[in-house]
Motif scaffolding. Structure first.
Motif, mmCIF file in Angstrom:
data_model
loop_
_atom_site.group_PDB
_atom_site.id
_atom_site.type_symbol
_atom_site.label_atom_id
_atom_site.label_comp_id
_atom_site.label_asym_id
_atom_site.label_seq_id
_atom_site.Cartn_x
_atom_site.Cartn_y
_atom_site.Cartn_z
ATOM 1 N N GLN A 1 88.469 -50.465 -46.401
ATOM 2 C CA GLN A 1 87.531 -49.438 -46.834
ATOM 3 C C GLN A 1 88.098 -48.636 -47.994
ATOM 4 O O GLN A 1 87.360 -48.228 -48.900
ATOM 5 N N ALA A 2 89.412 -48.437 -48.000
ATOM 6 C CA ALA A 2 90.037 -47.735 -49.124
ATOM 7 C C ALA A 2 89.860 -48.521 -50.415
ATOM 8 O O ALA A 2 89.634 -47.948 -51.488
ATOM 9 N N ILE A 3 89.936 -49.842 -50.316
ATOM 10 C CA ILE A 3 89.685 -50.686 -51.490
ATOM 11 C C ILE A 3 88.242 -50.531 -51.940
ATOM 12 O O ILE A 3 87.955 -50.358 -53.136
ATOM 13 N N CYS A 4 87.292 -50.563 -50.992
ATOM 14 C CA CYS A 4 85.882 -50.424 -51.348
ATOM 15 C C CYS A 4 85.586 -49.066 -51.970
ATOM 16 O O CYS A 4 84.682 -48.943 -52.809
ATOM 17 N N MET A 5 86.345 -48.041 -51.586
ATOM 18 C CA MET A 5 86.137 -46.710 -52.154
ATOM 19 C C MET A 5 86.540 -46.629 -53.618
ATOM 20 O O MET A 5 86.200 -45.657 -54.305
ATOM 21 N N GLN A 6 87.250 -47.636 -54.108
ATOM 22 C CA GLN A 6 87.615 -47.687 -55.525
ATOM 23 C C GLN A 6 86.561 -48.394 -56.376
ATOM 24 O O GLN A 6 86.668 -48.420 -57.598
ATOM 25 N N THR A 7 85.538 -48.966 -55.738
ATOM 26 C CA THR A 7 84.546 -49.719 -56.499
ATOM 27 C C THR A 7 83.568 -48.786 -57.201
ATOM 28 O O THR A 7 83.344 -47.645 -56.795
ATOM 29 N N ARG A 8 82.964 -49.315 -58.250
ATOM 30 C CA ARG A 8 81.938 -48.558 -58.958
ATOM 31 C C ARG A 8 80.695 -48.377 -58.101
ATOM 32 O O ARG A 8 79.996 -47.370 -58.219
ATOM 33 N N ASP A 9 80.433 -49.355 -57.226
ATOM 34 C CA ASP A 9 79.263 -49.227 -56.350
ATOM 35 C C ASP A 9 79.371 -48.000 -55.455
ATOM 36 O O ASP A 9 78.365 -47.336 -55.172
ATOM 37 N N PHE A 10 80.558 -47.693 -54.982
ATOM 38 C CA PHE A 10 80.758 -46.502 -54.149
ATOM 39 C C PHE A 10 80.420 -45.247 -54.944
ATOM 40 O O PHE A 10 79.722 -44.342 -54.459
ATOM 41 N N HIS A 11 80.868 -45.206 -56.183
ATOM 42 C CA HIS A 11 80.577 -44.053 -57.040
ATOM 43 C C HIS A 11 79.099 -44.005 -57.396
ATOM 44 O O HIS A 11 78.507 -42.919 -57.453
ATOM 45 N N ARG A 12 78.490 -45.163 -57.617
ATOM 46 C CA ARG A 12 77.049 -45.197 -57.908
ATOM 47 C C ARG A 12 76.256 -44.627 -56.735
ATOM 48 O O ARG A 12 75.262 -43.906 -56.935
ATOM 49 N N ALA A 13 76.652 -44.969 -55.514
ATOM 50 C CA ALA A 13 75.938 -44.477 -54.337
ATOM 51 C C ALA A 13 76.015 -42.954 -54.253
ATOM 52 O O ALA A 13 75.012 -42.285 -53.952
ATOM 53 N N TYR A 14 77.195 -42.398 -54.533
ATOM 54 C CA TYR A 14 77.351 -40.938 -54.489
ATOM 55 C C TYR A 14 76.517 -40.262 -55.575
ATOM 56 O O TYR A 14 75.802 -39.291 -55.314
ATOM 57 N N GLU A 15 76.599 -40.816 -56.775
ATOM 58 C CA GLU A 15 75.861 -40.219 -57.889
ATOM 59 C C GLU A 15 74.352 -40.299 -57.646
ATOM 60 O O GLU A 15 73.609 -39.367 -57.971
ATOM 61 N N ALA A 16 73.891 -41.414 -57.071
ATOM 62 C CA ALA A 16 72.471 -41.548 -56.765
ATOM 63 C C ALA A 16 72.051 -40.552 -55.688
ATOM 64 O O ALA A 16 70.956 -39.971 -55.750
ATOM 65 N N PHE A 17 72.918 -40.343 -54.700
ATOM 66 C CA PHE A 17 72.613 -39.372 -53.639
ATOM 67 C C PHE A 17 72.468 -37.972 -54.216
ATOM 68 O O PHE A 17 71.531 -37.241 -53.875
ATOM 69 N N VAL A 18 73.389 -37.603 -55.086
ATOM 70 C CA VAL A 18 73.344 -36.276 -55.703
ATOM 71 C C VAL A 18 72.062 -36.115 -56.521
ATOM 72 O O VAL A 18 71.427 -35.049 -56.521
ATOM 73 N N ALA A 19 71.674 -37.198 -57.204
ATOM 74 C CA ALA A 19 70.479 -37.151 -58.047
ATOM 75 C C ALA A 19 69.198 -37.407 -57.256
ATOM 76 O O ALA A 19 68.106 -37.443 -57.839
ATOM 77 N N LYS A 20 69.332 -37.603 -55.942
ATOM 78 C CA LYS A 20 68.200 -37.896 -55.060
ATOM 79 C C LYS A 20 67.445 -39.146 -55.517
ATOM 80 O O LYS A 20 66.214 -39.181 -55.566
ATOM 81 N N GLN A 21 68.238 -40.167 -55.858
ATOM 82 C CA GLN A 21 67.701 -41.455 -56.291
ATOM 83 C C GLN A 21 68.265 -42.559 -55.416
ATOM 84 O O GLN A 21 69.248 -42.370 -54.689
#
Length: 285
Positions: A258-278
């Motif tokens: 999971q620590a490896i997956c937390m380094q992926t861009r997809d993980f960051h995309r999910a957070y950014e989309a959540f913040v933007a309500k998308q």
């Protein structure tokens, strides 16, 4: 030192899947290039396997390890049946005339198909209609998800031809899927598991009418392909590897994964989309 494969290496391994021409089955890639579909295509014989198709399927799934463009694989059969197992005339007959070393080469090759399916990072969806027997049942079992129809009949019928139920990993995979007692019954008797039994026992994830099966499989595959596909590959690897781990080792393996997956861009995309309500749009990196 970079841990990423060199670009020319990635391109080298991608090329065959853009226009790959299978010899013993049909191979089709979706319009977006993300879903590969294997169709066993000998409908007049209920799609049996031969020495050549075993080997080509094994080689395909081995190569898919490097096919980063293919995100999900669907396996199905033509003509209303999935697969009737090893061809009686092209496999069973010749096996009766082989030496022990030749027989062991064959049984190891069939087992290598299951290993290759479990080792490829793409989730595999089996779309099962009609007859699903012997090696065909093992191909379905080795897949990650299974969709069936009310007409699906799944039989691990090795005992009916005088062989052990221990074939291609059946004695380890099937009990984990449906339970030891149910697996024992099917492997000792060789009887067909009905679609309703398969659904209630956890073999099938869902049942669909025959006419809707192909679309349902492609819809499920598209859903998986639209997800965080690097993370899906990690999930598949850990689902397989944790069979041989204790609880503490499994928890540690999942912490590292999971620590490896937390380094992926997809993980960051999910957070950014959540913040933007998308809704996040995953790219698999």
């Amino acid at each position: 030192m970079s841990t990423q494969p060199e670009e020319h290496t990635m391109k080298h391994h991608k090329r065959p899947f853009a226009g790959y021409q299978a010899k013993t089955f049909l191979w089709e890639v979706s319009a977006d290039g993300k879903i590969g579909t294997v169709t066993l295509n000998r409908p007049e014989r209920k799609n049996p396997l031969t020495f050549d198709s075993y080997a080509e399927l094994r080689d395909l799934f081995r190569a898919l390890v490097y096919a980063t463009d293919i995100k999900v694989v669907v396996v199905t059969g033509a003509g209303g049946n999935f697969c009737s197992g090893g061809d009686v005339h092209e496999i069973i007959g010749p096996l009766t005339r082989m030496s022990m070393p030749e027989l062991l080469d064959f049984t190891r090759m069939t087992g290598d198909l299951v290993k290759a399916m479990r080792a490829c990072p793409q989730p595999i969806v089996a779309a099962v209609d009609g007859v699903c027997a012997g090696a065909g049942a093992m191909v379905a079992l080795a897949s990650d998800l299974r969709l069936g129809t009310p007409l699906a009949r799944t039989a691990f019928l090795f005992t009916r031809v005088g062989l052990a139920g221990a074939d291609m990993g059946a004695c380890t995979l099937l009990p984990r899927m449906i339970g030891q007692g149910r697996a024992s019954e099917l492997l000792y008797t060789g009887r067909a598991m009905t679609a309703e039994e398969g659904a209630s026992w956890g073999f099938f994830n869902a049942l669909h009418e025959s006419g809707a099966l192909a679309d349902a499989a492609q819809t499920l595959a598209a859903q998986l392909a639209a997800g965080p596909t690097f993370a899906h590959g990690v999930t598949k690897k850990l689902l397989h590897q944790e069979w041989n781990m204790g609880v503490d080792e499994a928890i540690e393996a999942e912490a590292e994964a999971q620590a490896i997956c937390m380094q992926t861009r997809d993980f960051h995309r999910a957070y950014e989309a959540f913040v933007a309500k998308q809704k996040p749009v995953f790219q698999g990196d």
